[in-house]
Design a protein around this motif. Structure first.
Motif, mmCIF file in Angstrom:
data_model
loop_
_atom_site.group_PDB
_atom_site.id
_atom_site.type_symbol
_atom_site.label_atom_id
_atom_site.label_comp_id
_atom_site.label_asym_id
_atom_site.label_seq_id
_atom_site.Cartn_x
_atom_site.Cartn_y
_atom_site.Cartn_z
ATOM 1 N N TRP A 20 0.827 -1.195 0.000
ATOM 2 C CA TRP A 20 0.000 0.000 0.000
ATOM 3 C C TRP A 20 0.869 1.256 0.000
ATOM 4 O O TRP A 20 2.022 1.232 0.455
ATOM 5 C CB TRP A 20 -0.900 0.050 1.234
ATOM 6 C CG TRP A 20 -2.012 -0.945 1.246
ATOM 7 C CD1 TRP A 20 -3.242 -0.832 0.641
ATOM 8 C CD2 TRP A 20 -2.001 -2.222 1.895
ATOM 9 N NE1 TRP A 20 -3.987 -1.954 0.883
ATOM 10 C CE2 TRP A 20 -3.262 -2.826 1.643
ATOM 11 C CE3 TRP A 20 -1.068 -2.917 2.662
ATOM 12 C CZ2 TRP A 20 -3.603 -4.081 2.132
ATOM 13 C CZ3 TRP A 20 -1.394 -4.173 3.149
ATOM 14 C CH2 TRP A 20 -2.641 -4.748 2.895
ATOM 15 N N ARG A 67 5.786 4.154 -0.595
ATOM 16 C CA ARG A 67 5.247 2.821 -0.796
ATOM 17 C C ARG A 67 5.841 1.856 0.224
ATOM 18 O O ARG A 67 7.010 1.963 0.586
ATOM 19 C CB ARG A 67 5.578 2.341 -2.220
ATOM 20 C CG ARG A 67 4.772 1.137 -2.694
ATOM 21 C CD ARG A 67 3.361 1.510 -2.987
ATOM 22 N NE ARG A 67 2.630 0.429 -3.657
ATOM 23 C CZ ARG A 67 1.311 0.393 -3.769
ATOM 24 N NH1 ARG A 67 0.592 1.385 -3.280
ATOM 25 N NH2 ARG A 67 0.704 -0.604 -4.379
ATOM 26 N N ARG A 123 -1.127 5.382 7.662
ATOM 27 C CA ARG A 123 -1.965 4.622 6.738
ATOM 28 C C ARG A 123 -3.336 4.496 7.382
ATOM 29 O O ARG A 123 -3.452 4.023 8.509
ATOM 30 C CB ARG A 123 -1.374 3.236 6.485
ATOM 31 C CG ARG A 123 -2.259 2.347 5.599
ATOM 32 C CD ARG A 123 -1.705 0.936 5.493
ATOM 33 N NE ARG A 123 -2.759 0.014 5.112
ATOM 34 C CZ ARG A 123 -2.783 -1.285 5.415
ATOM 35 N NH1 ARG A 123 -1.782 -1.831 6.087
ATOM 36 N NH2 ARG A 123 -3.785 -2.035 5.041
#
Length: 223
Positions: A122, A152, A174
């Motif tokens: 992700w 990333r 995240r």
């Protein structure tokens, strides 16, 4: 060129070496306490935190690493490396009786998101503003497009950062949760940045710790 060590007891050693070499660093594998001599910094890679701790048991290596960090040596911990650097592990039974490093004022929980089925790749969002010249506001190069503000990472049975101490800066999130943090010259993350062709986190750590002048916009693909 600076020499950066990679703790080489278990885990993603070669992958970190490839990224660091691409950023102009010499690397040295660290398996014994005297391997720490002369290093400008140390990477503690992802792998199995319990396996690394068991292999280090009796050698004094992780205690020597902590002493170097306390003396100002920069360190980068990824996934298992974060767990070993954390001052508190929320599920400590697996590491009971085993040495860790500590020194990073966070609480982490091992395998917090489940097993392999919960793993994946992700983007994560940088939380320190990027300027138009591709640098973080703190003066650290991101290696990412400054209008993007992302990097990333590969999350493999990832830990979760449940608490961040007052002296710890969140570098990336995240879904609103911290996934990369910095305390002085120590950077740690819940994911594997060495497994993707994006050297943002390594470059951020090197520049923030003033270890090396790295270019701001050239991704490095690990071999």
């Amino acid at each position: 060129m600076v020499t950066v060590g990679v703790l080489a007891l278990q885990g993603a050693v070669r992958e970190h070496e490839a990224v660091l070499a691409g950023l102009g660093c010499h690397t040295r594998r660290v398996r014994r306490t005297d391997d720490l001599d002369g290093l400008a910094g140390l990477v503690i890679p992802g792998g199995e935190s319990t396996a690394i701790a068991r292999l280090a048991r009796g050698s004094g290596l992780l205690g020597a690493v902590r002493a170097r960090i306390d003396a100002g040596m920069p360190a980068l911990g990824t996934c298992a490396g974060l767990i070993l650097l954390a001052d508190e592990v929320a599920d400590p039974a697996a590491l009971a009786g085993l040495p860790t490093v500590g020194g990073l004022d966070v609480t982490v929980r091992r395998n917090a998101f489940g097993g392999q089925l919960a793993s994946g790749e992700w983007d994560v969002d940088l939380t320190v503003p990027a300027t138009t010249d591709g640098q973080l506001a703190s003066g650290t190069g991101t290696g990412a497009d400054p209008t993007d503000g992302r990097m990333r990472g590969v999350f493999i049975r990832a830990p979760r950062i449940e608490r961040v101490g007052p002296g710890v800066e969140v570098l990336a999130v995240r879904d609103g949760e911290p996934v990369a943090v910095r305390q002085g010259p120590v950077v740690a993350c819940t994911f594997h940045p060495e497994l993707v062709p994006d050297a943002t986190l390594h470059r951020l750590w090197l520049a923030g710790a003033d270890l090396h002048d790295t270019p701001s916009n050239s991704p490095v693909a690990p071999s």
